[in-house]
Design an enzyme around this catalytic site. Structure first.
Site, PDB file in Angstrom:
ATOM      1  N   LYS A 130       0.823  -1.221   0.000  1.00 12.97           N
ATOM      2  CA  LYS A 130       0.000   0.000   0.000  1.00 12.97           C
ATOM      3  C   LYS A 130       0.850   1.263   0.000  1.00 12.97           C
ATOM      4  O   LYS A 130       0.454   2.278  -0.566  1.00 12.97           O
ATOM      5  CB  LYS A 130      -0.978  -0.010   1.173  1.00 12.97           C
ATOM      6  CG  LYS A 130      -2.038  -1.095   1.003  1.00 12.97           C
ATOM      7  CD  LYS A 130      -3.338  -0.809   1.708  1.00 12.97           C
ATOM      8  CE  LYS A 130      -4.379  -1.822   1.223  1.00 12.97           C
ATOM      9  NZ  LYS A 130      -5.612  -1.823   1.919  1.00 12.97           N
ATOM     10  N   LYS A 181     -10.891  -4.063  -3.651  1.00 12.50           N
ATOM     11  CA  LYS A 181     -11.745  -2.880  -3.860  1.00 12.50           C
ATOM     12  C   LYS A 181     -10.988  -1.789  -4.596  1.00 12.50           C
ATOM     13  O   LYS A 181     -11.566  -0.996  -5.321  1.00 12.50           O
ATOM     14  CB  LYS A 181     -12.143  -2.268  -2.509  1.00 12.50           C
ATOM     15  CG  LYS A 181     -12.987  -3.102  -1.623  1.00 12.50           C
ATOM     16  CD  LYS A 181     -13.244  -2.320  -0.319  1.00 12.50           C
ATOM     17  CE  LYS A 181     -13.640  -3.247   0.804  1.00 12.50           C
ATOM     18  NZ  LYS A 181     -12.839  -3.089   2.002  1.00 12.50           N
ATOM     19  N   LYS A 216      -4.819 -10.382  -5.975  1.00 14.54           N
ATOM     20  CA  LYS A 216      -6.073 -10.679  -5.279  1.00 14.54           C
ATOM     21  C   LYS A 216      -7.170  -9.713  -5.713  1.00 14.54           C
ATOM     22  O   LYS A 216      -6.884  -8.577  -6.108  1.00 14.54           O
ATOM     23  CB  LYS A 216      -5.859 -10.657  -3.761  1.00 14.54           C
ATOM     24  CG  LYS A 216      -6.045  -9.347  -3.090  1.00 14.54           C
ATOM     25  CD  LYS A 216      -6.124  -9.472  -1.564  1.00 14.54           C
ATOM     26  CE  LYS A 216      -6.275  -8.072  -0.990  1.00 14.54           C
ATOM     27  NZ  LYS A 216      -7.320  -7.878  -0.046  1.00 14.54           N
TER      28      LYS A 216
HETATM   29  N1  AQP Z   1      -9.680 -11.223  -2.498  1.00 12.08           N
HETATM   30  C1  AQP Z   1     -10.052 -11.649  -1.308  1.00 12.08           C
HETATM   31  N2  AQP Z   1     -10.317 -12.953  -1.082  1.00 12.08           N
HETATM   32  C2  AQP Z   1     -10.707 -13.407   0.140  1.00 12.08           C
HETATM   33  N3  AQP Z   1     -10.891 -12.588   1.207  1.00 12.08           N
HETATM   34  C3  AQP Z   1     -10.656 -11.271   1.022  1.00 12.08           C
HETATM   35  N4  AQP Z   1     -10.742 -10.206   1.845  1.00 12.08           N
HETATM   36  C4  AQP Z   1     -10.392  -9.089   1.185  1.00 12.08           C
HETATM   37  N5  AQP Z   1     -10.073  -9.376  -0.080  1.00 12.08           N
HETATM   38  C5  AQP Z   1     -10.225 -10.734  -0.220  1.00 12.08           C
HETATM   39  C6  AQP Z   1     -11.158 -10.299   3.237  1.00 12.08           C
HETATM   40  O1  AQP Z   1     -12.267  -9.435   3.424  1.00 12.08           O
HETATM   41  C7  AQP Z   1     -12.238  -8.925   4.755  1.00 12.08           C
HETATM   42  C8  AQP Z   1     -12.421  -7.449   4.738  1.00 12.08           C
HETATM   43  O2  AQP Z   1     -11.341  -6.851   4.071  1.00 12.08           O
HETATM   44  P1  AQP Z   1     -11.085  -5.297   4.219  1.00 12.08           P
HETATM   45  O3  AQP Z   1     -12.020  -4.535   3.400  1.00 12.08           O
HETATM   46  O4  AQP Z   1     -11.099  -4.930   5.619  1.00 12.08           O
HETATM   47  O5  AQP Z   1      -9.616  -5.084   3.742  1.00 12.08           O
HETATM   48  P2  AQP Z   1      -8.785  -5.582   2.523  1.00 12.08           P
HETATM   49  O6  AQP Z   1      -8.283  -6.951   2.812  1.00 12.08           O
HETATM   50  O7  AQP Z   1      -7.751  -4.554   2.330  1.00 12.08           O
HETATM   51  O8  AQP Z   1      -9.821  -5.643   1.302  1.00 12.08           O
HETATM   52  P3  AQP Z   1      -9.652  -5.162  -0.177  1.00 12.08           P
HETATM   53  O9  AQP Z   1     -10.922  -5.410  -0.863  1.00 12.08           O
HETATM   54  O10 AQP Z   1      -8.459  -5.725  -0.832  1.00 12.08           O
HETATM   55  O11 AQP Z   1      -9.497  -3.605  -0.036  1.00 12.08           O
HETATM   56  P4  AQP Z   1      -8.362  -2.671  -0.562  1.00 12.08           P
HETATM   57  O12 AQP Z   1      -8.420  -2.707  -2.033  1.00 12.08           O
HETATM   58  O13 AQP Z   1      -8.757  -1.341   0.035  1.00 12.08           O
HETATM   59  O14 AQP Z   1      -7.061  -3.218  -0.021  1.00 12.08           O
HETATM   60  C9  AQP Z   1     -10.908  -9.377   5.382  1.00 12.08           C
HETATM   61  O15 AQP Z   1     -11.143 -10.511   6.203  1.00 12.08           O
HETATM   62  C10 AQP Z   1     -10.094  -9.781   4.194  1.00 12.08           C
HETATM   63  O16 AQP Z   1      -9.154 -10.795   4.506  1.00 12.08           O
END
Ligand code: AQP
Length: 363
Positions: A120, A228, A225
């Site tokens: 990040k 968002k 992965k």
């Molecule tokens: N691709 C994924 N596959 C399985 N689990 C996932 N999680 C996130 N992406 C995947 C799980 O969703 C929960 C909430 O995640 P979060 O929004 O708190 O944070 P994150 O992991 O940073 O999610 P994103 O979508 O990837 O957001 P950005 O793009 O902002 O970094 C967690 O339990 C996470 O493991």
């Protein structure tokens, strides 16, 4: 279903989701779907982690709306806010207070090693917020504020969970004498990796990372992965996508030219195929082997429409329910406020003890 066990600590589940944009299928299959199953075993805390959402991007156009949307997604997916505690993190001051203590327990080197921070922060690390570096310390506080013993998360959070365990162990160790003198130690047992009779104040939390979709990958690149923050909307299925959009995204998902293999070993070196099979398995509540025994030898052109149908069938009721819930923001706010009050009651008990253990003079 049996209760979760965890040495002398009362079994308790905590997990959080950031209000940072559209929830996607990865968030649903990797986290929220598991929350729904876990509530059948025992009461859980499910948190919209708004304090985390300002670590990478400080100013959000509609953080309140995004917070409500995550709460709506929890409830629409089947989480019962009466049975569990559903709240947003910033309502409970103990998260930030305990995070400060943990900032002093954790070492800078531990934070610098976190792959999520490296990804990040990118090349311009010096310009990343201090909050982004300390993110895992706040995450440890989220969990340990409730002395949670189990945390369902996607595979991307595994390293942060390991750090939570390290912070709990170091706190227990650094303050062992005071914990004992105050009579606040709980038997750690084998769960704490400790010797017989060893006690600690915080549990050594266990991650719950299991099933066929612990890391849902981008539909455009099997090595990344689903996220968002991916600039390509075609890379993910949003929980708010309509049926036509879901079908189009699956139709356009990257694949390789071979047919589907008939066993799991045949997925090796085929990340896009493995991803789609994993998504199918998680949506259908099956394992990858079962899916391949049915679809092995078939072409993606035959598999994709069935996968799309399954995804629409699963997500459409959730999306519809989310819209209905979002139409009444006052009711969501009431739910989060009630959940916040219940969470604060639990957090206050922990923080009173933590202040005593550390030696802060308080009322
Ligand atoms: N691709 C994924 N596959 C399985 N689990 C996932 N999680 C996130 N992406 C995947 C799980 O969703 C929960 C909430 O995640 P979060 O929004 O708190 O944070 P994150 O992991 O940073 O999610 P994103 O979508 O990837 O957001 P950005 O793009 O902002 O970094 C967690 O339990 C996470 O493991």
């Amino acid at each position: 279903m049996s209760q979760l066990s965890s040495a002398g600590f009362e079994p308790r589940v905590f997990s959080g989701v950031q209000p940072t944009g559209n929830l996607h299928l990865g968030n649903y299959l990797g986290a929220i779907k598991k929350f729904v199953a876990l509530q059948e075993r025992q009461a859980c805390l499910f948190c919209v982690v708004d304090l985390h959402s300002i670590t990478a991007q400080l100013v959000h156009e509609d953080l309140v709306g995004q917070t409500r949307q995550i709460a709506a997604a929890f409830i629409a997916s089947g989480i019962d806010p009466k049975k569990n505690i559903v709240f947003n993190q910033s309502r409970v001051p103990g998260h930030a207070e305990l995070a400060w203590v943990f900032n002093c327990v954790a070492r800078v080197g531990w934070m610098n090693r976190m792959t999520q921070f490296k990804e990040k922060a990118g090349k311009d690390r010096e310009n990343a917020s201090l909050g982004l570096l300390a993110y895992p310390s706040l995450m440890a506080a989220d969990i340990l504020l409730y002395r949670a013993t189990h945390v369902p998360v996607g595979d991307d959070q595994k390293q942060h969970l390991e750090l939570t365990r390290d912070i709990a162990a170091k706190f227990n160790n650094d303050f062992a004498a005071r914990i004992e003198a105050l009579g606040l130690g709980v038997p750690m047992g084998a769960q704490g990796g400790g010797a017989d009779g060893e006690t600690g104040f915080f549990p050594i939390t266990e991650p719950l990372i299991e099933g066929p979709a612990t890391r849902v990958m981008s539909l455009k690149d099997g090595a990344k992965k689903m996220s968002k923050s991916d600039p390509s909307d075609l890379s993910r299925i949003n929980l708010t996508d309509d049926a036509e959009t879901i079908a189009r995204k699956i139709r356009k998902a990257k694949t390789d030219p071979q047919d589907l293999p008939s066993d799991v070993a045949g997925l090796a070196g085929r990340p896009e195929a493995e991803n789609l099979v994993g998504i199918f398995a998680a949506l259908a509540g099956r394992d990858k082997a079962g899916v391949l025994s049915e679809f092995g030898g078939r072409q993606f052109s035959a598999f994709k429409p069935i996968l799309a149908e399954l995804a629409v069938e699963t997500l459409a009721p959730i999306t519809g329910e989310m819209r209905r819930i979002m139409d009444d923001p006052a009711e969501i706010d009431r739910t989060l406020s009630e959940g916040g009050a219940r969470a604060r009651d639990l957090a206050d008990v922990t923080m009173r003890d933590v202040r005593d253990i550390v030696g802060f003079l308080s009322d």
